[in-house]
Design an enzyme around this catalytic site. Structure first.
Site, PDB file in Angstrom:
ATOM      1  N   GLU A  15       0.875  -1.164   0.000  1.00  0.00           N
ATOM      2  CA  GLU A  15       0.000   0.000   0.000  1.00  0.00           C
ATOM      3  C   GLU A  15       0.921   1.225   0.000  1.00  0.00           C
ATOM      4  O   GLU A  15       1.769   1.352   0.874  1.00  0.00           O
ATOM      5  CB  GLU A  15      -0.856  -0.022   1.277  1.00  0.00           C
ATOM      6  N   ARG A  29       4.449 -12.674   9.912  1.00  0.00           N
ATOM      7  CA  ARG A  29       5.190 -11.454   9.600  1.00  0.00           C
ATOM      8  C   ARG A  29       6.481 -11.402  10.406  1.00  0.00           C
ATOM      9  O   ARG A  29       6.636 -12.047  11.431  1.00  0.00           O
ATOM     10  CB  ARG A  29       4.346 -10.204   9.813  1.00  0.00           C
ATOM     11  N   LYS A  47       4.336   0.890   9.285  1.00  0.00           N
ATOM     12  CA  LYS A  47       4.514   2.167   8.599  1.00  0.00           C
ATOM     13  C   LYS A  47       3.954   3.320   9.413  1.00  0.00           C
ATOM     14  O   LYS A  47       4.486   4.410   9.405  1.00  0.00           O
ATOM     15  CB  LYS A  47       3.836   2.113   7.231  1.00  0.00           C
TER      16      LYS A  47
HETATM   17  P1  ATP Z   1       2.423  -1.849   7.822  1.00  0.00           P
HETATM   18  O1  ATP Z   1       1.656  -2.298   9.026  1.00  0.00           O
HETATM   19  O2  ATP Z   1       3.874  -1.695   8.078  1.00  0.00           O
HETATM   20  O3  ATP Z   1       1.816  -0.679   7.142  1.00  0.00           O
HETATM   21  P2  ATP Z   1       1.180  -3.454   5.894  1.00  0.00           P
HETATM   22  O4  ATP Z   1       0.972  -4.902   5.976  1.00  0.00           O
HETATM   23  O5  ATP Z   1      -0.004  -2.571   6.078  1.00  0.00           O
HETATM   24  O6  ATP Z   1       2.357  -3.084   6.852  1.00  0.00           O
HETATM   25  P3  ATP Z   1       1.430  -3.303   3.085  1.00  0.00           P
HETATM   26  O7  ATP Z   1       2.008  -2.239   2.261  1.00  0.00           O
HETATM   27  O8  ATP Z   1      -0.026  -3.523   3.025  1.00  0.00           O
HETATM   28  O9  ATP Z   1       1.875  -3.037   4.571  1.00  0.00           O
HETATM   29  O10 ATP Z   1       2.214  -4.664   2.870  1.00  0.00           O
HETATM   30  C1  ATP Z   1       2.633  -5.159   1.628  1.00  0.00           C
HETATM   31  C2  ATP Z   1       2.975  -6.612   1.804  1.00  0.00           C
HETATM   32  O11 ATP Z   1       4.042  -6.763   2.736  1.00  0.00           O
HETATM   33  C3  ATP Z   1       1.792  -7.369   2.370  1.00  0.00           C
HETATM   34  O12 ATP Z   1       1.671  -8.587   1.677  1.00  0.00           O
HETATM   35  C4  ATP Z   1       2.154  -7.579   3.805  1.00  0.00           C
HETATM   36  O13 ATP Z   1       1.566  -8.736   4.305  1.00  0.00           O
HETATM   37  C5  ATP Z   1       3.685  -7.662   3.747  1.00  0.00           C
HETATM   38  N1  ATP Z   1       4.281  -7.268   5.025  1.00  0.00           N
HETATM   39  C6  ATP Z   1       4.065  -6.128   5.710  1.00  0.00           C
HETATM   40  N2  ATP Z   1       4.734  -6.134   6.877  1.00  0.00           N
HETATM   41  C7  ATP Z   1       5.406  -7.308   6.940  1.00  0.00           C
HETATM   42  C8  ATP Z   1       6.276  -7.926   7.892  1.00  0.00           C
HETATM   43  N3  ATP Z   1       6.596  -7.325   9.026  1.00  0.00           N
HETATM   44  N4  ATP Z   1       6.775  -9.138   7.607  1.00  0.00           N
HETATM   45  C9  ATP Z   1       6.468  -9.750   6.462  1.00  0.00           C
HETATM   46  N5  ATP Z   1       5.664  -9.238   5.516  1.00  0.00           N
HETATM   47  C10 ATP Z   1       5.125  -8.041   5.745  1.00  0.00           C
HETATM   48 MG    MG Z   2      -1.650  -2.377   4.921  1.00  0.00          MG
END
Ligand code: ATP
Ligand code: MG
Length: 569
Positions: free
Chosen positions: A31, A271, A281
């Site tokens: 995202e 994760r 983020k």
């Molecule tokens: P954040 O909470 O940091 O915003 P998010 O999951 O909302 O993380 P996205 O941009 O939606 O962030 O994530 C893109 C991809 O990366 C998704 O498939 C998500 O599952 C994966 N991802 C995000 N954080 C992690 C993590 N700590 N370990 C492994 N994969 C991750």
């Molecule tokens: Mg997200």
């Protein structure tokens, strides 16, 4: 057939053998609401790595379903980071917003099939009707309205004739489902906000849980790999695909775009969490916005851009991702493992250099004025192919301030009045006198050298235990060295004590600046050049502050991870 090396690959092997799919296509779906972090790096390595392993493809898809939080700055940084990690999505750069028309068209079909309806409940009413984990929800008063009515309102929503919060489209599933995600979840909402790609075209936007399976399907994704928190959303993912597919199969409707035959399969993994680091983020943005750090790419940040600026290599991060593996339960990885990966790599290939971080001047009193002596030093004792360089010795040199003690404890093997040490690769020196200023601070040492010890060789049976690194005053270059502590003092970021906030754990002294003296080798460097500073660790030339030579310490020399492993710990 490829042999599987984790449970995701097990599923893929199974799917290929059963002919559910004939090729593998994954996607990385960030995202664009912030910079990527090392957790995303794990996801990138899994998605792109799995595709490579099965000779398939991996798409880059921006999940831009929330118009209020997203920005092109983030899109650009994400592309840069994925490329830098060494992965290539070729021409397959997609956006969830590319599929808004398709999502809308499917939503109309779901309404017509009586699988979705327009609801007018307000925020708190929606929660109230949804029930709780232990009690079922109750049906919305609009649940059984005529589908034509829902369709008309949906059209009005799209036309901008209804205000935000006045209506939303929800899936008609089961208000009593034990899975809260299945209690008639919202699939479209009104948001009168321009979108960074579609501009003013839309005032209704699909929800992530609805748009994501559609994006996967139209792209021909076979394995939709995501993190564990989506496990409970998988039934909705499958519901969306199966209901649309059923409508298509009934023959009453042909989509405006050709949909692949096979439906994608969602697979979840744990994760990544790292000690002393936050991995969200939202929290990282808070650090940036509150000026706790110098920006998203601050070398203390766990962002990919921060790690890059700090001096990590793409290969060290890929190695890290490989070593942590893929699991089905959440855990916290010791940050020492990340340090270990870069240390291993740089030990093999980093150019060595002598740098004094806290300089104390030493005058060799029995050295002739103006005389010079030139020594050969190995550029890397771990790789002799990197050759030698010349180091000039002279009358005045710098040593580390901490390498001298006026009143040393027992077993102090460095310099003190009357004690003798070896200067790395040069001579033995003995300290005769410490010169002080009027405040009693030591400003200079007077030492004598032993001409018989040239090259640091022992001239007789004398035992000298300490070897100090040094820099010749005459040829020294001034550099700035930045040393970093962990940004957070909280070891386990997953279990934060009650009543505490993450920001309570920010270490305000995590950046330490040293005005150091370096051998002349370091006058001619470019961003991302990496060195081992003897006894101090691995350093990388900063890529942003280039008006003077700035070196970021990537990691120290001490390897607690490797030692733990060796001890079987
Ligand atoms: P954040 O909470 O940091 O915003 P998010 O999951 O909302 O993380 P996205 O941009 O939606 O962030 O994530 C893109 C991809 O990366 C998704 O498939 C998500 O599952 C994966 N991802 C995000 N954080 C992690 C993590 N700590 N370990 C492994 N994969 C991750
Ligand atoms: Mg997200």
């Amino acid at each position: 057939m490829e042999e599987a090396s984790n449970f995701i690959q097990d599923f893929i092997v199974e799917d290929l053998e059963n002919k559910r799919y004939s090729k593998v296509n994954t996607r990385f779906p960030p995202e664009p609401n912030g910079y990527l972090h090392i957790g995303h790096a794990k996801s990138i390595c899994i998605n792109f790595g799995t595709a490579l392993k099965f000779k398939g493809l991996c798409n880059l898809r921006f999940d831009d379903t929330n118009p209020t939080k997203e920005d092109v700055e983030y899109v650009d940084s994400i592309k840069e980071d994925v490329k830098w990690l060494g992965f290539d999505w070729e021409d397959r750069e997609y956006y969830a917003s590319d599929y808004y028309d398709l999502c809308y068209e499917f939503a109309e079909q779901l309404i017509l099939a009586d699988k979705a309806y327009i609801c007018h409940l307000k925020g708190d009413e929606v929660s109230e009707y949804r029930g709780t984990l232990t009690s079922p929800g109750k049906d919305s008063p609009w649940r059984n309205r005529p589908k034509q009515e829902s369709l008309e309102i949906f059209h009005k929503m799209k036309a901008g004739e209804i205000e935000e919060g006045e209506a939303f489209l929800r899936a008609k599933i089961d208000m009593a489902s034990p899975n809260m995600n299945m209690r008639d979840p919202a699939i479209y909402r009104i948001k009168k906000t321009a979108h960074h790609r579609t501009g003013d075209k839309w005032v209704v936007y699909p929800m992530y849980d609805y748009a994501h399976p559609i994006g996967d399907w139209i792209e021909g994704i076979t394995h939709s790999i995501c993190t564990l928190e989506f496990e409970a959303h998988r039934p909705l993912y499958e519901w969306t695909l199966n209901e649309i597919k059923a409508i298509m199969n009934s023959g009453s409707y042909t989509p405006s775009q050709k949909m692949p035959d096979a439906l994608p399969r969602q697979i979840e993994f744990a994760r990544l969490n790292l000690t002393y680091t936050v991995m969200s983020k939202r929290l990282l943005r808070e650090l940036v916005e509150n000026n706790h750090v110098l920006g998203w790419d601050d070398p203390r940040m766990p962002t990919i851009s921060g790690l890059r600026r700090r001096g990590y290599t793409p290969s060290s991060i890929r190695e890290f991702a490989e070593r942590i593996g893929v699991a089905k339960t959440d855990s916290v990885v010791d940050i020492q493992l990340l340090y270990f990966c870069i240390r291993e790599e740089l030990n093999k290939n980093a150019q060595r250099a002598m740098v004094v971080l806290d300089p104390l001047k030493v005058v060799i009193t029995n050295w002739e004025d103006g005389k010079e002596d030139v020594f050969e030093a190995e550029n890397n004792p771990e790789n002799l192919e990197q050759g030698n360089r010349k180091i000039v010795f002279g009358k005045e040199i710098y040593i580390e301030r901490e390498d001298f003690m006026e009143n040393p404890p027992k077993k102090y093997f460095r310099l003190s009045p009357g004690a003798e040490v070896r200067l790395k690769g040069a001579y033995y020196i003995r300290c005769e006198k410490a010169i002080k200023d009027s405040n009693g601070n030591i400003v200079e040492l007077h030492c004598v050298y032993d001409p018989e010890s040239r090259g640091g060789e022992t001239p007789d049976a004398r035992k000298v235990k300490g070897t100090l690194h040094w820099v010749n005053c005459k040829t020294a270059v001034d550099i700035e060295a930045r040393l970093f502590e962990n940004l957070f003092t909280l070891e386990n970021p997953v279990s934060i004590p009650e009543g505490k906030n993450y920001m309570d754990y920010v270490d305000k002294n995590s950046l330490i600046v040293k005005h150091a003296k370096a051998e002349p080798l370091l006058s001619n460097v470019k961003p991302y050049d990496r060195f081992q500073f003897l006894r101090h660790g691995y350093f990388c030339v900063d890529s942003k502050d280039t008006q003077k030579p700035v070196f970021n310490r990537i990691v120290g020399l001490k390897d607690t991870w490797g030692k733990l492993q060796a001890a079987g710990g």
